[in-house]
Design an enzyme around this catalytic site. Sequence first.
Site, PDB file in Angstrom:
ATOM      1  N   HIS A  70       9.354 -23.955   9.808  1.00  0.00           N
ATOM      2  CA  HIS A  70       8.362 -24.604  10.659  1.00  0.00           C
ATOM      3  C   HIS A  70       6.929 -24.446  10.190  1.00  0.00           C
ATOM      4  O   HIS A  70       6.095 -25.312  10.472  1.00  0.00           O
ATOM      5  CB  HIS A  70       8.453 -24.064  12.084  1.00  0.00           C
ATOM      6  CG  HIS A  70       9.765 -24.361  12.742  1.00  0.00           C
ATOM      7  ND1 HIS A  70       9.960 -24.177  14.089  1.00  0.00           N
ATOM      8  CD2 HIS A  70      10.945 -24.816  12.252  1.00  0.00           C
ATOM      9  CE1 HIS A  70      11.217 -24.515  14.394  1.00  0.00           C
ATOM     10  NE2 HIS A  70      11.822 -24.901  13.295  1.00  0.00           N
ATOM     11  N   HIS A  83       6.751 -30.785  11.505  1.00  0.00           N
ATOM     12  CA  HIS A  83       6.097 -29.510  11.199  1.00  0.00           C
ATOM     13  C   HIS A  83       4.951 -29.693  10.201  1.00  0.00           C
ATOM     14  O   HIS A  83       3.987 -28.933  10.214  1.00  0.00           O
ATOM     15  CB  HIS A  83       7.111 -28.499  10.667  1.00  0.00           C
ATOM     16  CG  HIS A  83       8.263 -28.292  11.591  1.00  0.00           C
ATOM     17  ND1 HIS A  83       8.114 -27.734  12.848  1.00  0.00           N
ATOM     18  CD2 HIS A  83       9.581 -28.584  11.458  1.00  0.00           C
ATOM     19  CE1 HIS A  83       9.293 -27.686  13.447  1.00  0.00           C
ATOM     20  NE2 HIS A  83      10.197 -28.195  12.621  1.00  0.00           N
ATOM     21  N   THR A 110       2.748  -1.145   8.843  1.00  0.00           N
ATOM     22  CA  THR A 110       3.124  -2.044   9.940  1.00  0.00           C
ATOM     23  C   THR A 110       3.237  -3.500   9.508  1.00  0.00           C
ATOM     24  O   THR A 110       3.804  -4.306  10.228  1.00  0.00           O
ATOM     25  CB  THR A 110       2.076  -1.989  11.072  1.00  0.00           C
ATOM     26  OG1 THR A 110       0.817  -2.460  10.557  1.00  0.00           O
ATOM     27  CG2 THR A 110       1.942  -0.579  11.639  1.00  0.00           C
ATOM     28  N   CYS A 135       3.163  -2.964   4.057  1.00  0.00           N
ATOM     29  CA  CYS A 135       2.364  -1.787   4.382  1.00  0.00           C
ATOM     30  C   CYS A 135       3.085  -1.059   5.514  1.00  0.00           C
ATOM     31  O   CYS A 135       4.254  -1.347   5.772  1.00  0.00           O
ATOM     32  CB  CYS A 135       0.920  -2.147   4.733  1.00  0.00           C
ATOM     33  SG  CYS A 135       0.645  -3.137   6.211  1.00  0.00           S
ATOM     34  N   ASP A 187       0.864  -1.170   0.000  1.00  0.00           N
ATOM     35  CA  ASP A 187       0.000   0.000   0.000  1.00  0.00           C
ATOM     36  C   ASP A 187       0.908   1.229   0.000  1.00  0.00           C
ATOM     37  O   ASP A 187       2.125   1.109  -0.171  1.00  0.00           O
ATOM     38  CB  ASP A 187      -0.974  -0.034   1.187  1.00  0.00           C
ATOM     39  CG  ASP A 187      -0.319   0.223   2.538  1.00  0.00           C
ATOM     40  OD1 ASP A 187       0.922   0.352   2.616  1.00  0.00           O
ATOM     41  OD2 ASP A 187      -1.068   0.298   3.534  1.00  0.00           O
TER      42      ASP A 187
END
Length: 147
Positions: free
Chosen positions: A98, A133, A67, A65, A8
């Site tokens: 994992h 995993h 954050t 973006c 963004d």
Amino acid sequence: MKVALAADHGGYGLKEEIKQYLDSVGISYEDFGCTCEQSVDYPDYALPVAEKVAEGQFDRGILVCGTGIGMSIAANKVKGIRCALVHDCFTAKATREHNDSNVLAMGARVIGPGLALEIVKLWLGTEFEGGRHMRRVEKIAEIENKQ
């Protein structure tokens, strides 16, 4: 490897730096936007990347973006996507080994470009370990299939 890439407005600058890195190492990618720093809505950019990765048209996706939170939430709404929000090298490696993450989300306002590029390099270069995993990743898919 083919990578789907989007950001963004808050992640636009870092996305452009990631593109330069991918070009320098010869990794094929498609840029799904955005193309400027004017305000846009992150789900509009997370969704096409997540869908293309889930459909198998791309091996991995990278979303940026401000954050990384909004992009990761939006991407994880797509069945088959395991988007990891990463801001350090340890979790970049661990989420591939994992969790078999297939989309990486980062926050351009949280980390600088030097660390972000190290994360991208490590995340793209790390393989899923499978084994014990795999059982856990399959349980995540079972949760998705219940909905």
